[in-house]
Each structure stands twice: as structure tokens, then as C-alpha cells.
Enzyme design. Structure first.
Site, mmCIF file in Angstrom:
data_model
loop_
_atom_site.group_PDB
_atom_site.id
_atom_site.type_symbol
_atom_site.label_atom_id
_atom_site.label_comp_id
_atom_site.label_asym_id
_atom_site.label_seq_id
_atom_site.Cartn_x
_atom_site.Cartn_y
_atom_site.Cartn_z
ATOM 1 N N ARG A 115 0.921 -1.085 -0.103
ATOM 2 C CA ARG A 115 0.066 0.106 -0.465
ATOM 3 C C ARG A 115 0.929 1.120 -0.155
ATOM 4 N NH1 ARG A 115 2.540 1.744 3.655
ATOM 5 N NH2 ARG A 115 0.921 3.541 3.879
ATOM 6 N N GLY A 116 0.391 2.841 -0.474
ATOM 7 C CA GLY A 116 0.846 3.098 -0.183
ATOM 8 C C GLY A 116 1.537 4.297 -1.483
ATOM 9 N N ALA A 117 1.025 4.886 -2.182
ATOM 10 C CA ALA A 117 0.791 5.297 -3.520
ATOM 11 C C ALA A 117 1.675 4.676 -4.963
ATOM 12 C CB ALA A 117 0.343 6.850 -3.732
ATOM 13 N N ARG A 133 -7.491 0.008 -7.015
ATOM 14 C CA ARG A 133 -7.673 -0.038 -5.719
ATOM 15 C C ARG A 133 -7.680 1.564 -6.390
ATOM 16 N NH1 ARG A 133 -4.531 0.945 -0.496
ATOM 17 N NH2 ARG A 133 -6.097 1.817 0.250
ATOM 18 N N GLN A 191 -1.747 2.263 10.441
ATOM 19 C CA GLN A 191 -0.758 2.294 9.324
ATOM 20 C C GLN A 191 0.419 2.760 10.238
ATOM 21 O OE1 GLN A 191 -3.472 3.474 8.131
ATOM 22 N NE2 GLN A 191 -3.425 2.598 5.754
ATOM 23 N N ASP A 234 -1.935 10.774 -2.222
ATOM 24 C CA ASP A 234 -2.141 9.909 -2.631
ATOM 25 C C ASP A 234 -2.789 10.274 -4.517
ATOM 26 O OD1 ASP A 234 -2.553 8.563 -0.123
ATOM 27 O OD2 ASP A 234 -2.534 6.666 -2.057
ATOM 28 N N LYS A 259 -4.764 9.968 3.315
ATOM 29 C CA LYS A 259 -5.565 9.408 4.541
ATOM 30 C C LYS A 259 -6.160 10.042 5.075
ATOM 31 C CE LYS A 259 -4.859 5.884 4.548
ATOM 32 N NZ LYS A 259 -6.219 4.975 4.090
HETATM 33 O O1 MRU Z 1 -4.733 2.776 2.200
HETATM 34 P P1 MRU Z 1 -3.157 2.774 1.888
HETATM 35 O O2 MRU Z 1 -2.153 2.184 3.046
HETATM 36 O O3 MRU Z 1 -2.589 3.224 0.834
HETATM 37 O O4 MRU Z 1 -2.482 5.458 2.120
HETATM 38 C C1 MRU Z 1 -1.588 5.795 2.082
HETATM 39 C C2 MRU Z 1 -1.237 7.616 2.376
HETATM 40 O O5 MRU Z 1 -2.460 7.463 2.624
HETATM 41 C C3 MRU Z 1 0.218 7.546 1.945
HETATM 42 O O6 MRU Z 1 0.052 8.344 2.590
HETATM 43 C C4 MRU Z 1 -0.282 8.121 0.639
HETATM 44 O O7 MRU Z 1 0.338 7.216 -0.245
HETATM 45 C C5 MRU Z 1 1.829 8.711 0.994
HETATM 46 S S1 MRU Z 1 2.443 7.149 0.427
HETATM 47 C C6 MRU Z 1 4.440 7.670 0.074
#
Ligand code: MRU
Length: 348
Positions: A52-54, A95, A198, A239, A250
Site C-alpha cells: 500500500r502507499g501510492a 484501488r 498504518q 495519493d 489518508k
Molecule cells: O491506504 P494506504 O495505506 O494505501 O494509504 C496511504 C497513504 O494515504 C499515504 O499517505 C500516501 O499513499 C502517500 S505514500 C508515500
């Protein structure tokens, strides 16, 4: 101290002929990689948040395309491109909010259009390039973001925008790593980030792993922390950033930005330009993922709420550009973002 002392975690790795993902659902209790050889499994791993994470989602998708092309070439020979669209569509549906997913698929499509013969060497080299560029971008953002922090201070971060959410080093945590290496950070307050945790499961683990002082707090503490004057900056990732500078991140990020404005705390967003979606003119047009009720109704797999209670679980919210002091990218810093400044950044 050098940035490299704080750069030890790699969540997405290509090994020999397969993809390996660090299973973020079971961190920090267990540190295990899962092996992937198939695009459908990779897309499901994104949906299920193994990864996870963009930026990490985008990089994973790029390697997923390599696996899909390899399978199609083995099955259809030189006609392999005929059926790959189905695979790309399945991947794109994994996603909705992180634009890095669609950006990476587009990058891979451009390579697909050019390749002839066995697609694996060309596509693998492209996916490796996307991974390496992401780490380089994070290091550049780290330096640029750290330069905005003048005095030794404490900061607050939300969710996990760290090495785990990227190819390595992190976006928001990349800034924090760089600033810490320069002696500018005395403590990092990490929101636990309900409902998926997270912050407590990933960010606190990552910072502790790199010996960066971290204090975990429940999400409701931020207002009190700011009221007490304990932090100078909120530093988060994103994201998707719209072309006017509105920032999706988030759930809970918008609330932090409002609090920061009220308390005179500065608000920084660190994100590579692959997170900026110039096709979306404002944040309200960004698709927001809705996740299952169970994540909110319980915790750690155990039901907490009474039977029959419903829950609403948007995974992201949008912070208006007017609440953002700086968007830090690998191409430069945009202070007080406006559509014109975002356009200039992206055309430079
Ligand atoms: O639902 P997630 O854990 O994928 O959400 C991730 C976030 O919101 C991060 O802050 C975002 O992707 C930036 S990651 C460098």
C-alpha cells in the site's frame, strides 16, 4: 549524517524471475515476503493491502505488467499484445485513489507499444527504472523538504508515507529522515491512523527501525499537541494531487490541515510528480475509495461495535490547497499552491 544511514527498507523487490512483496498486513509482528508470478495475484495484493502507499502501488503495478506480458507471450507468442488490455484493466481496478497506479500502467503501456519479440527484458528494465527513479525522487524530496525546516523541532505525520509506501526512503518520512540526519528533528509524533493502523503498525516501526525518535498517539490527540505548541510542522504524503494543488491523502489528513492552520503550525505535503494528476482540476473530482465497514467496526480482526451498528469508511479525504504551505516534489517546491504554480512545476 548521510541520508543512506536511514535507508534500509525495500518493500517491493524483483528477484531473479519473480516479484516479492513485504506483507504489510502482518507488520510489525512478522517480516515476511510473498512471492508473485501472476498479474491477478499482484492486483489482488494491491486490493488487499499486502502492499500500500501510492508510489509502492505504482511500482508493484509496473512489475505486475511484466508478469502479465510474460504469461501472454508464453501463451500467444507474437500476438501477446492482443489480450493484455484485459490484464491492465484488472490491475487498474485494484484501488481507485492513488494516481500512481494509473501513471505506472500508462508508463508500461508506452513501453508495450514499442516492444517487439520477447517483451520481458524491455518491460522489466522499465519497471526497474520506475523503482529506481522513485527512490531517487524521494531522496531529492528529502533534501528539499528538510531545507524548509529551519530550527530543531518536533513534527507530526499521519498514515505511513515511508519507505514501506514507496520504492524506498519514503516521501513524508524521506523528508523526516533527511531532516533528522541534519539534526533538525528532535521527535516525530505519529498518528496511529485508524482504522488500518498504518501509523502504529508501519510508521512507528519504520522510524524505530532507523533509530529516529517516535511517539505514537491516537488520532484525536493532534489538536491538544498543537495547542501545547509542541510541533512546528505536519508532514504527510499524498495519493493524488489535483492540478489546483488540492491534496488527497489518508482519511484524517484534512482535519490535521484545519488544525494546523488554526494553531499556526506549518503543513507540508511531500509527493513525487507521478502523484500529481493534471487531468483533475480540483480535489472534489478525485475518486475516494470506500472500504469495508468491518475495518471500523472492529480492531485487529475483533469486533468491537455492538451488533447491528453501521460504519462509514472513506479511506481518503481532500485537503484544499489553501491549507497547504508547501508541496515538495523531486522537481521543486511549490509554496502556497495555485493552479498556475502547479502548471509551472509540471512544465519545467
Ligand atoms: O491506504 P494506504 O495505506 O494505501 O494509504 C496511504 C497513504 O494515504 C499515504 O499517505 C500516501 O499513499 C502517500 S505514500 C508515500
Amino acid at each position: 549524517m548521510a541520508q543512506d544511514n536511514y535507508d534500509k527498507i525495500r518493500p517491493v523487490c524483483w528477484k531473479n524471475d519473480h516479484l516479492e512483496l513485504l506483507d504489510q498486513r502482518i507488520l510489525p509482528k512478522k517480516h515476511e515476503f510473498i512471492v508473485y508470478n501472476d498479474l491477478v495475484d499482484v492486483a489482488d495484493a494491491i486490493t488487499d493491502m499486502v502492499v500500500r502507499g501510492a508510489p509502492a502501488i505504482g511500482i508493484t503495478a509496473a512489475y505486475g505488467v511484466v508478469l502479465a506480458a510474460r504469461a501472454r507471450y508464453a501463451e500467444d507468442g507474437d500476438n501477446w499484445k492482443a489480450n493484455i488490455e484485459k490484464d491492465l484493466k484488472y490491475l487498474a481496478d485494484s484501488r481507485p485513489t492513488a494516481v500512481n497506479l494509473f501513471w505506472a500502467i500508462d508508463q508500461m503501456k508506452q513501453s508495450i507499444a514499442q516492444v517487439s519479440g520477447d517483451p520481458v527484458p524491455v518491460l522489466l528494465s522499465k519497471a526497474n527504472h520506475i523503482l529506481e527513479e522513485d527512490i531517487a525522487a524521494n531522496k531529492a524530496m528529502g533534501a528539499a523538504g528538510a531545507a524548509l525546516i529551519s530550527d530543531k523541532c518536533a513534527v507530526l505525520t499521519h498514515c505511513n508515507a515511508g519507505a514501506l509506501a514507496t520504492g524506498g526512503y519514503g516521501t513524508a518520512l524521506g523528508v523526516i529522515r533527511s531532516a533528522f540526519a541534519q539534526g533538525k528533528i528532535e521527535n516525530v509524533y505519529a498518528d496511529e491512523t485508524r482504522p488500518w493502523m498504518q501509523g502504529s503498525r508501519l510508521t512507528a516501526w519504520e522510524l524505530a527501525h532507523d533509530d529516529i525518535p517516535v511517539t505514537l498517539q491516537s488520532d484525536g490527540v493532534a489538536a491538544y499537541l498543537m495547542q501545547q505548541g509542541k510541533i512546528e510542522w505536519v508532514i504527510v504524503g499524498s495519493d493524488r494531487i489535483a492540478s489546483n494543488g488540492d491534496v488527497a491523502n489518508k482519511i484524517g489528513t484534512y482535519g490535521l490541515a484545519v488544525l494546523a492552520k488554526f494553531h499556526g503550525v506549518k503543513f507540508m505535503v511531500a509527493a513525487p510528480t507521478s502523484t500529481i494528476d493534471m487531468n483533475i482540476s480540483q480535489g472534489s473530482d478525485i475518486p475516494i475509495e470506500q472500504r469495508g465497514e468491518d475495518e471500523v467496526l472492529g480492531c485487529g480482526g475483533k469486533r468491537i461495535a455492538a451488533a447491528g451498528v453501521k460504519a462509514w469508511n472513506p479511506a481518503f479525504d481532500v485537503t484544499p490547497a489553501a491549507l497547504v504551505d508547501a508541496i515538495v516534489t523531486e522537481k521543486g517546491v511549490v509554496q502556497n499552491p495555485t493552479p498556475k504554480k502547479m502548471q509551472e512545476l509540471m512544465t519545467n
